[in-house]
Design an enzyme around this catalytic site. Structure first.
Site: not given
Length: 354
Positions: A106, A180, A317
């Protein structure tokens, strides 16, 4: 469309954070903040008309400054994992932060969900939007290129939350943006999501090694616990004796979506029997990480004092495949200089009759 804004608090660095609220004619309400461009709340009705907040999150800015589970976050510059925390573009190898074992996850220790954004409110008769934007400077998080980026959240009178991602760089770079949010259609404080029903339009998922890094191989879901082409309960097969599930501690896998990518198509559906709430997912991205909150452990205290435990929220996602920048057979997450990155994901809410 009703709009309002309020001060959500101050960061440790003294930044004043604003919460923006959009409410449509049906009473559906979406709340977002200019810190992390995070989705704080989504209130939608059940079959009796009762509104409930269906995303996990926090009551104050302090929670989002920590936010180890990335609740509601705008994820970038690269969502999901990059193997060995490095990639090569034009013969130059770029080293990233190793914040997930030996790998990058991420974007690194400070992802886009922990940065402040400029905000612009846009109002139409049947829809309202909040656009968050900033410039991600060259080599921020280790990625090349000054990246002009924005994420726009639009609430429509059809109970749709539309997320539009935009980016353009002055150097060849890697971009893979997503959101998210953890969903629980029974309500954010209602406990396990194992009895939710899920459908995913995917014939395969990306196989991984023991560190959840894709190998480049695609695995057919047929006759495996990974098959959601016929709707089933999340808990039906989650404890199956199947190596990919054992490695991840549940579902935490990128599904290869069975769509053209030329237009926004329906790729997933989530329903909850007791409330009748239904959420449909639409996108033009090639992949989607289905994650069942396996690493939630009760250490984060969420809205209303709720401690979020394992499998009390799930994520859809939409994305390029994890590690796509290092696997040539995957749709590429490399963004050429001057080329515009534009992708859309929509979460549409409704109810099913009993």
């Amino acid at each position: 469309m009703k709009f309002s804004s309020s001060v959500f608090g101050q960061t440790k660095e003294g930044q004043t954070i604003t919460k923006y609220c959009m409410e449509n004619k049906h009473g559906m309400r979406v709340e977002v903040i200019d810190y992390g461009a995070c989705i704080v709340s989504i209130f939608v009705p059940d079959r009796e008309g009762k509104l409930e907040d269906v995303v996990l999150g926090f009551d104050d800015i302090a929670g989002y400054e920590v936010n180890g589970a990335n609740h509601g976050g705008f994820i970038g510059r690269h969502g999901n994992r990059i193997g060995n925390a490095k990639f090569t573009i034009n013969g130059i190898t770029y080293e990233l932060e190793k914040n997930d074992g030996n790998h990058n996850l991420h974007g690194g220790f400070k992802g886009y969900h922990k940065m402040k954004y400029d905000a612009e409110v846009k109002e139409d008769l049947d829809a309202g939007s909040v656009e968050f934007s900033r410039i991600s400077p060259d080599m921020e998080q280790g990625f090349p290129g000054n990246l002009e980026l924005s994420v726009t959240y639009t609430l429509t009178d059809e109970n749709e939350l539309v997320i539009e991602y935009f980016a353009v760089s002055d150097k060849d770079t890697v971009v893979n943006l997503t959101n998210h949010s953890y969903f629980n259609l029974a309500g954010q404080a209602s406990g396990s999501i194992l009895d939710h029903n899920v459908w995913i339009k995917a014939n395969a998922f990306t196989a991984t090694d023991d560190d959840l890094i894709p190998t480049g191989e695609l695995t057919d879901v047929t006759n495996t616990p990974m098959d959601f082409r016929v709707k089933k309960k999340v808990g039906q097969d989650i404890h199956a004796n199947y190596r990919p599930l054992e490695i991840a501690g549940g579902y935490d896998h990128n599904y290869v979506l069975d769509i053209t990518g030329d237009t926004v198509e329906k790729v997933a559906e989530l329903t909850e029997d007791r409330t009748g709430r239904k959420m449909e997912v639409f996108t033009n991205m090639p992949g989607m990480q289905f994650y069942t909150g396996n690493f939630l452990d009760g250490s984060e205290i969420g809205k209303g004092g709720k401690a979020y435990n394992k499998r009390e929220g799930l994520c859809f996602e939409t994305q390029y495949f994890p590690n796509a920048c290092n696997i040539k057979s995957f749709p590429s997450s490399i963004l050429k200089a001057g080329v515009e990155y534009e992708h859309v994901t929509t979460y549409k809410f409704s109810v099913e009759e009993a």
